[in-house]
Scaffold this motif. Structure first.
Motif, PDB file in Angstrom:
ATOM      1  N   PHE A   1     -27.328  24.062 -10.274  1.00 12.80           N
ATOM      2  CA  PHE A   1     -28.536  24.305  -9.488  1.00 12.80           C
ATOM      3  C   PHE A   1     -29.092  25.665  -9.860  1.00 12.80           C
ATOM      4  O   PHE A   1     -28.386  26.675  -9.818  1.00 12.80           O
ATOM      5  CB  PHE A   1     -28.205  24.275  -7.995  1.00 12.80           C
ATOM      6  CG  PHE A   1     -29.397  24.473  -7.087  1.00 12.80           C
ATOM      7  CD1 PHE A   1     -30.475  23.611  -7.127  1.00 12.80           C
ATOM      8  CD2 PHE A   1     -29.417  25.513  -6.163  1.00 12.80           C
ATOM      9  CE1 PHE A   1     -31.573  23.780  -6.276  1.00 12.80           C
ATOM     10  CE2 PHE A   1     -30.500  25.697  -5.308  1.00 12.80           C
ATOM     11  CZ  PHE A   1     -31.581  24.823  -5.368  1.00 12.80           C
ATOM     12  N   SER A   2     -30.356  25.720 -10.266  1.00 19.31           N
ATOM     13  CA  SER A   2     -30.964  26.981 -10.699  1.00 19.31           C
ATOM     14  C   SER A   2     -32.406  27.065 -10.223  1.00 19.31           C
ATOM     15  O   SER A   2     -32.991  26.074  -9.796  1.00 19.31           O
ATOM     16  CB  SER A   2     -30.919  27.105 -12.231  1.00 19.31           C
ATOM     17  OG  SER A   2     -31.722  26.091 -12.814  1.00 19.31           O
ATOM     18  N   SER A   3     -32.968  28.255 -10.317  1.00 21.50           N
ATOM     19  CA  SER A   3     -34.377  28.462  -9.968  1.00 21.50           C
ATOM     20  C   SER A   3     -34.886  29.732 -10.649  1.00 21.50           C
ATOM     21  O   SER A   3     -34.088  30.616 -10.965  1.00 21.50           O
ATOM     22  CB  SER A   3     -34.545  28.578  -8.446  1.00 21.50           C
ATOM     23  OG  SER A   3     -33.827  29.678  -7.941  1.00 21.50           O
ATOM     24  N   PRO A   4     -36.203  29.841 -10.888  1.00 20.67           N
ATOM     25  CA  PRO A   4     -37.193  28.773 -10.704  1.00 20.67           C
ATOM     26  C   PRO A   4     -37.125  27.795 -11.872  1.00 20.67           C
ATOM     27  O   PRO A   4     -36.397  28.045 -12.844  1.00 20.67           O
ATOM     28  CB  PRO A   4     -38.511  29.535 -10.716  1.00 20.67           C
ATOM     29  CG  PRO A   4     -38.262  30.680 -11.653  1.00 20.67           C
ATOM     30  CD  PRO A   4     -36.828  31.075 -11.423  1.00 20.67           C
ATOM     31  N   HIS A   5     -37.862  26.701 -11.794  1.00 20.48           N
ATOM     32  CA  HIS A   5     -37.946  25.808 -12.938  1.00 20.48           C
ATOM     33  C   HIS A   5     -39.050  26.302 -13.865  1.00 20.48           C
ATOM     34  O   HIS A   5     -39.890  27.118 -13.476  1.00 20.48           O
ATOM     35  CB  HIS A   5     -38.207  24.372 -12.484  1.00 20.48           C
ATOM     36  CG  HIS A   5     -39.489  24.191 -11.736  1.00 20.48           C
ATOM     37  ND1 HIS A   5     -39.567  24.249 -10.356  1.00 20.48           N
ATOM     38  CD2 HIS A   5     -40.756  23.945 -12.172  1.00 20.48           C
ATOM     39  CE1 HIS A   5     -40.822  24.042  -9.988  1.00 20.48           C
ATOM     40  NE2 HIS A   5     -41.562  23.856 -11.064  1.00 20.48           N
TER      41      HIS A   5
ATOM     42  N   PHE B   1     -37.858  25.768  -1.182  1.00 19.69           N
ATOM     43  CA  PHE B   1     -36.539  26.066  -1.754  1.00 19.69           C
ATOM     44  C   PHE B   1     -35.418  25.519  -0.877  1.00 19.69           C
ATOM     45  O   PHE B   1     -34.411  25.017  -1.369  1.00 19.69           O
ATOM     46  CB  PHE B   1     -36.372  27.579  -1.951  1.00 19.69           C
ATOM     47  CG  PHE B   1     -35.063  27.952  -2.596  1.00 19.69           C
ATOM     48  CD1 PHE B   1     -34.875  27.801  -3.958  1.00 19.69           C
ATOM     49  CD2 PHE B   1     -34.007  28.448  -1.840  1.00 19.69           C
ATOM     50  CE1 PHE B   1     -33.675  28.128  -4.558  1.00 19.69           C
ATOM     51  CE2 PHE B   1     -32.796  28.783  -2.425  1.00 19.69           C
ATOM     52  CZ  PHE B   1     -32.626  28.622  -3.796  1.00 19.69           C
TER      53      PHE B   1
ATOM     54  N   GLU C   1     -35.723  20.187 -13.261  1.00 20.42           N
ATOM     55  CA  GLU C   1     -34.845  21.089 -14.014  1.00 20.42           C
ATOM     56  C   GLU C   1     -33.860  21.830 -13.110  1.00 20.42           C
ATOM     57  O   GLU C   1     -32.790  22.239 -13.560  1.00 20.42           O
ATOM     58  CB  GLU C   1     -35.675  22.153 -14.746  1.00 20.42           C
ATOM     59  CG  GLU C   1     -36.615  21.656 -15.804  1.00 20.42           C
ATOM     60  CD  GLU C   1     -37.598  22.754 -16.179  1.00 20.42           C
ATOM     61  OE1 GLU C   1     -37.208  23.942 -16.169  1.00 20.42           O
ATOM     62  OE2 GLU C   1     -38.767  22.428 -16.448  1.00 20.42           O
ATOM     63  N   ARG C   2     -34.229  22.006 -11.857  1.00 16.49           N
ATOM     64  CA  ARG C   2     -33.399  22.809 -10.960  1.00 16.49           C
ATOM     65  C   ARG C   2     -32.078  22.126 -10.610  1.00 16.49           C
ATOM     66  O   ARG C   2     -31.126  22.798 -10.233  1.00 16.49           O
ATOM     67  CB  ARG C   2     -34.168  23.100  -9.666  1.00 16.49           C
ATOM     68  CG  ARG C   2     -35.420  23.928  -9.868  1.00 16.49           C
ATOM     69  CD  ARG C   2     -36.088  24.196  -8.538  1.00 16.49           C
ATOM     70  NE  ARG C   2     -37.331  24.934  -8.691  1.00 16.49           N
ATOM     71  CZ  ARG C   2     -37.671  26.003  -7.983  1.00 16.49           C
ATOM     72  NH1 ARG C   2     -36.841  26.463  -7.063  1.00 16.49           N
ATOM     73  NH2 ARG C   2     -38.821  26.611  -8.162  1.00 16.49           N
TER      74      ARG C   2
ATOM     75  N   ALA D   1     -39.846  20.430 -11.547  1.00 13.37           N
ATOM     76  CA  ALA D   1     -38.866  20.744 -10.501  1.00 13.37           C
ATOM     77  C   ALA D   1     -37.508  20.100 -10.746  1.00 13.37           C
ATOM     78  O   ALA D   1     -36.485  20.597 -10.267  1.00 13.37           O
ATOM     79  CB  ALA D   1     -39.406  20.305  -9.132  1.00 13.37           C
TER      80      ALA D   1
ATOM     81  N   GLY E   1     -30.799  31.890  -4.840  1.00 13.08           N
ATOM     82  CA  GLY E   1     -32.249  32.004  -4.992  1.00 13.08           C
ATOM     83  C   GLY E   1     -32.699  33.453  -4.965  1.00 13.08           C
ATOM     84  O   GLY E   1     -33.033  34.046  -5.980  1.00 13.08           O
TER      85      GLY E   1
END
Length: 474
Positions: free
Chosen positions: A100-104, A149, A110-111, A108, A173
């Motif tokens: 799980f990552s951010s930002p894309h 988010f 990609e997250r 979306a 985040g």
């Protein structure tokens, strides 16, 4: 009965409708605009209880969440790359990973990744509407829905549990202490990447304040790994580790690792990348050994993972017909300095003309980022909103207020001075660069640095490499 209703709902509600509904929830950028130093603490402390509330309403108890094997990572810069390296190492060892990552960058999905790949449109759509409907049906009042988010965090936990991943690598985040992801109660280990000043309206104005917020992911009985930090930041981390009964370990230098038959050293030359790789090795090793998944860790598999790991938009080079693009989403003073050092190292000796494409997001001071960039002696600088210029749902939703961004671009252009251009969108910039090459009958391709914002990187990649293949036909 419920499954049939969900399937019927999904048939009607497409992926596009899901993206529109997602963006109907308050975004992080809008949240940051509303938050001031006076009310940030009051807003932040609601994150954890609200996230727990919505998670339970989605059908997951905290006890169920405890069954997820988690590596949790915070930091000011490098945390995304560190997560990517960690995930690659564990996947190379044969385990099913969630990331799980951010930002894309482009979309979306990609997250939320399973075994290195973004979840499909079908899976995203089905999971989105299943959770959205549950939360909407249990609202206590009209505005009782999670923010953008927060919703994606709940969607992520549901997806990883449904997929029965062996390990979830979760990037914080913003901050750590009050971040939505910090409802995790028993991570296997946690990591703190390089710390600096960012999101000061939320996290505080000093490195000590930042360190305190990031150390909020420390949990009792858990091992925490940190890269070397400024002394004032390390002091806070050490104090919080003691207070939270967490073992704090500073990672070794990348040069200290003993490789077997393979070595990733030639591929990972940059000191920042090496630091991120080292903390990833430590966390992945901790997970593999403490979970008794392996008797010993294969340095060859680690080398393969580090060498093959692809994390777009962070110290990425993309070769195109109009030039070599150097893409780095640096947006703090420290990360811009790292970006400049990387660009200098990788482009040294070349006499090709350098072009800058730049934008900043949020309330960051552009002067502090632009003045250091002048040392690179650019032939031309483009200042452009994070707007792609190609019609698509994801592109439209990714761009925040264009008028506001355009004003910032005008200001940045004035700060820069000569040889600067303000453009309406990224496609306009790329077409202008291509047109100049053709008009001058110039066979010498440019060196194009894109930096200042990950959202800008995303807009550029939406044209150059929309599927994030790490190649381009532009």
């Amino acid at each position: 009965m419920w499954d049939k209703l969900i399937k019927r709902y999904v048939c009607v509600a497409s992926y596009e409708a899901a993206i529109q509904a997602l963006h109907g929830l308050q975004s992080n950028s809008n949240y940051l605009k509303l938050v001031t130093k006076d009310n940030s603490q009051a807003n932040a402390v609601r994150n954890l209880p609200d996230t727990k509330k919505y998670l339970i309403r989605s059908g997951i108890t905290l006890e169920k969440l405890d069954t997820l094997s988690v590596i949790h990572i915070a930091g000011t810069k490098g945390k995304g790359s560190t997560c990517a390296y960690t995930e690659a190492i564990l996947r190379e060892h044969g385990f099913k990973t969630g990331f799980f990552s951010s930002p894309h960058l482009v979309n979306a999905r990609e997250r939320i990744r399973i075994s290195g790949q973004p979840i499909s449109k079908t899976q995203f759509t089905q999971n989105f509407w299943k959770i959205y409907k549950k939360l909407e049906d249990t609202k206590e009042h009209e505005s009782d829905m999670p923010t953008y988010f927060k919703f994606l965090t709940i969607l992520m936990f549901n997806t990883f549990l449904d997929e029965h991943v062996d390990v979830a690598i979760i990037e914080v985040g913003i901050g750590g202490l009050y971040d939505c992801t910090n409802i995790i109660r028993n991570p296997v280990c946690v990591g703190i990447t390089s710390l600096g000043l960012d999101h000061t309206s939320l996290l505080g104005n000093t490195v000590e304040d930042i360190a305190y917020q990031k150390s909020g992911i420390f949990k009792s009985g858990t091992v925490a790994f940190s890269v070397p930090q400024l002394s004032q930041a390390m002091r806070i981390l050490e104090e919080q580790a003691i207070e939270r009964n967490c073992k704090l370990r500073v990672i070794p230098s990348f040069d200290e690792y003993k490789w077997e038959n393979l070595s990733p050293i030639l591929q990972i030359k940059n000191k920042v990348q090496q630091q991120n790789a080292s903390i990833a090795i430590q966390m992945a090793t901790e997970w593999l050994l403490t979970r008794n998944k392996v008797a010993s860790v294969s340095m060859d598999k680690i080398a393969i993972a580090l060498t093959s790991c692809k994390w777009p938009g962070r110290m990425q080079v993309l070769r195109s017909s109009i030039g070599d693009f150097f893409l780095d989403g640096a947006h703090t003073i420290e990360s811009i300095e790292c970006c400049i050092s990387w660009f200098n190292d990788i482009s040294s000796g070349s006499k090709r003309k350098k072009v800058l494409i730049f934008n900043t997001s949020g309330t960051r001071d552009p002067i502090q980022l632009l003045i250091p960039l002048r040392s690179l002696h650019f032939y031309k600088a483009y200042f452009v909103p994070n707007l792609v210029g190609i019609k698509s749902l994801d592109n439209e939703m990714n761009s925040s207020s264009t008028d506001e961004q355009k004003i910032k671009c005008e200001i940045n252009s004035k700060i820069w001075g000569m040889n600067s251009v303000v453009a309406n969108n990224v496609l306009e910039v790329l077409e202008d660069i291509k047109r100049n090459l053709v008009q001058k009958n110039n066979c010498e391709r440019y060196q194009i640095l894109v930096t200042g914002s990950l959202h800008l990187i995303g807009a550029v990649l939406a044209i150059l490499d929309p599927n994030l293949t790490m190649n381009t036909e532009f």
